[in-house]
Enzyme design. Sequence first.
Site, PDB file in Angstrom:
ATOM      1  N   ASN A  10      28.578  33.817  40.285  1.00 13.30           N
ATOM      2  CA  ASN A  10      28.543  34.536  39.012  1.00 13.30           C
ATOM      3  C   ASN A  10      28.280  33.512  37.913  1.00 13.30           C
ATOM      4  O   ASN A  10      29.173  32.771  37.531  1.00 13.30           O
ATOM      5  CB  ASN A  10      29.891  35.245  38.802  1.00 13.30           C
ATOM      6  CG  ASN A  10      29.988  35.902  37.431  1.00 13.30           C
ATOM      7  OD1 ASN A  10      28.996  36.000  36.706  1.00 13.30           O
ATOM      8  ND2 ASN A  10      31.183  36.346  37.079  1.00 13.30           N
ATOM      9  N   LYS A  12      27.665  33.998  34.891  1.00 15.26           N
ATOM     10  CA  LYS A  12      28.143  34.440  33.565  1.00 15.26           C
ATOM     11  C   LYS A  12      27.036  34.196  32.523  1.00 15.26           C
ATOM     12  O   LYS A  12      25.862  34.296  32.850  1.00 15.26           O
ATOM     13  CB  LYS A  12      29.459  33.741  33.231  1.00 15.26           C
ATOM     14  CG  LYS A  12      30.484  33.912  34.353  1.00 15.26           C
ATOM     15  CD  LYS A  12      31.877  33.573  33.972  1.00 15.26           C
ATOM     16  CE  LYS A  12      32.796  33.786  35.176  1.00 15.26           C
ATOM     17  NZ  LYS A  12      34.202  33.584  34.884  1.00 15.26           N
ATOM     18  N   HIS A 100      34.022  43.318  36.020  1.00 16.03           N
ATOM     19  CA  HIS A 100      34.578  41.967  35.889  1.00 16.03           C
ATOM     20  C   HIS A 100      35.620  41.967  34.774  1.00 16.03           C
ATOM     21  O   HIS A 100      35.465  42.654  33.763  1.00 16.03           O
ATOM     22  CB  HIS A 100      33.457  40.965  35.586  1.00 16.03           C
ATOM     23  CG  HIS A 100      33.927  39.548  35.705  1.00 16.03           C
ATOM     24  ND1 HIS A 100      34.643  38.929  34.711  1.00 16.03           N
ATOM     25  CD2 HIS A 100      33.819  38.646  36.720  1.00 16.03           C
ATOM     26  CE1 HIS A 100      34.950  37.692  35.111  1.00 16.03           C
ATOM     27  NE2 HIS A 100      34.455  37.502  36.321  1.00 16.03           N
ATOM     28  N   GLU A 102      36.217  39.979  32.485  1.00 16.35           N
ATOM     29  CA  GLU A 102      35.702  39.632  31.154  1.00 16.35           C
ATOM     30  C   GLU A 102      35.056  40.846  30.504  1.00 16.35           C
ATOM     31  O   GLU A 102      35.153  41.042  29.290  1.00 16.35           O
ATOM     32  CB  GLU A 102      34.718  38.450  31.273  1.00 16.35           C
ATOM     33  CG  GLU A 102      35.473  37.147  31.526  1.00 16.35           C
ATOM     34  CD  GLU A 102      34.707  36.113  32.342  1.00 16.35           C
ATOM     35  OE1 GLU A 102      33.474  36.212  32.441  1.00 16.35           O
ATOM     36  OE2 GLU A 102      35.370  35.206  32.886  1.00 16.35           O
ATOM     37  N   GLU A 172      40.009  39.277  41.825  1.00 16.00           N
ATOM     38  CA  GLU A 172      40.003  38.126  40.928  1.00 16.00           C
ATOM     39  C   GLU A 172      41.199  38.197  39.980  1.00 16.00           C
ATOM     40  O   GLU A 172      41.147  38.887  38.956  1.00 16.00           O
ATOM     41  CB  GLU A 172      38.723  38.118  40.083  1.00 16.00           C
ATOM     42  CG  GLU A 172      37.449  38.028  40.898  1.00 16.00           C
ATOM     43  CD  GLU A 172      36.309  37.435  40.092  1.00 16.00           C
ATOM     44  OE1 GLU A 172      35.746  36.440  40.548  1.00 16.00           O
ATOM     45  OE2 GLU A 172      36.004  37.942  38.997  1.00 16.00           O
ATOM     46  N   GLY A 178      38.534  30.652  35.753  1.00 20.66           N
ATOM     47  CA  GLY A 178      38.128  29.593  34.836  1.00 20.66           C
ATOM     48  C   GLY A 178      39.279  28.719  34.358  1.00 20.66           C
ATOM     49  O   GLY A 178      39.138  27.936  33.424  1.00 20.66           O
ATOM     50  N   SER A 218      38.567  30.316  40.266  1.00 17.04           N
ATOM     51  CA  SER A 218      38.650  28.872  40.491  1.00 17.04           C
ATOM     52  C   SER A 218      38.468  28.473  41.958  1.00 17.04           C
ATOM     53  O   SER A 218      39.072  27.512  42.424  1.00 17.04           O
ATOM     54  CB  SER A 218      39.964  28.313  39.931  1.00 17.04           C
ATOM     55  OG  SER A 218      40.048  28.542  38.537  1.00 17.04           O
TER      56      SER A 218
HETATM   57  P1  PGA Z   1      35.683  30.901  38.198  1.00 17.95           P
HETATM   58  O1  PGA Z   1      35.136  32.375  37.859  1.00 17.95           O
HETATM   59  O2  PGA Z   1      35.266  30.600  39.601  1.00 17.95           O
HETATM   60  O3  PGA Z   1      35.033  30.023  37.188  1.00 17.95           O
HETATM   61  O4  PGA Z   1      37.179  30.961  38.054  1.00 17.95           O
HETATM   62  C1  PGA Z   1      35.137  33.394  38.817  1.00 17.95           C
HETATM   63  C2  PGA Z   1      34.659  34.691  38.202  1.00 17.95           C
HETATM   64  O5  PGA Z   1      35.051  34.989  37.052  1.00 17.95           O
HETATM   65  O6  PGA Z   1      33.910  35.465  38.830  1.00 17.95           O
END
Ligand code: PGA
Length: 256
Positions: A10, A12, A100, A102, A172, A178, A218
């Site tokens: 992803n 983003k 997601h 976000e 997630e 993140g 992460s």
């Molecule tokens: P990350 O993000 O691996 O940077 O924690 C995962 C995601 O939000 O899909």
Amino acid sequence: MARKPLMAGNWKMNNTIGEAVVLAQNISNQYEDRWANECDVVVCPPFVDLKPAKTVFEFDRVEIGVGAQNVHWAESGAYTGEISVGMLKEIGCGWCIIGHSERRGYFGETNEDVNKKAKALIDGQIKPIICVGESLAVRDEGTTLDFVCAQVRAAFAGIDGSLAQSCVVAYEPIWAIGTGRTATPEQAQEVCAAIRVTLSEMYGAEVAEAMRVLYGGSMNPGNVEELIAQPDIDGGLIGGAALKAESFIQLIKACL
Ligand code: PGA
């Protein structure tokens, strides 16, 4: 792992077209034929990068899929700023992340929206990657399993078992995205197993056993092995570590 693992990057809101082509090319350069049988690999760049990334993979004849990070459920119309399933299909986009955290957190995407998007994607034969996950407050309250399983039920409401099979669920935990703070393999397994139980209650054991449940948050080359070793974790949705070809390839190799 009886299910074929899936590793989805992803990206983003990262990478201009030029940068996306370089990253896609760097991933493609390290492609091995055995990926096709052993692990589904997908990158989910911003909309404008989808076609350029797809073109790199097509040109190189590698089996690396591309996915979007969002979609609108309507076929077309007055929805300024939105992208339809048909538009994604034309690009050759085979996957789409929906729900997601976000998008839920910053853009107010609801469970109902996720359900409508899942149905529209299924109709268009694009595989939804449906994200679910709890906040730290929910985890501290001790209601994680109820919360996440309710998200799963809402996302799949009204979707038939034969169609649900094309979907992937990505667990997630918001507190692990993140932040560098990964869920322990036991924490991730507990929730992924509960997701599969929910799918089994909705669709029966056979369908639930065939569906893939990913972990995201992460995930990196240092923790991937122990996460994907869990019986109910069938791969990863990867943010930060998918932005460099080297680390993304390492994560894929952990699945081979
Ligand atoms: P990350 O993000 O691996 O940077 O924690 C995962 C995601 O939000 O899909």
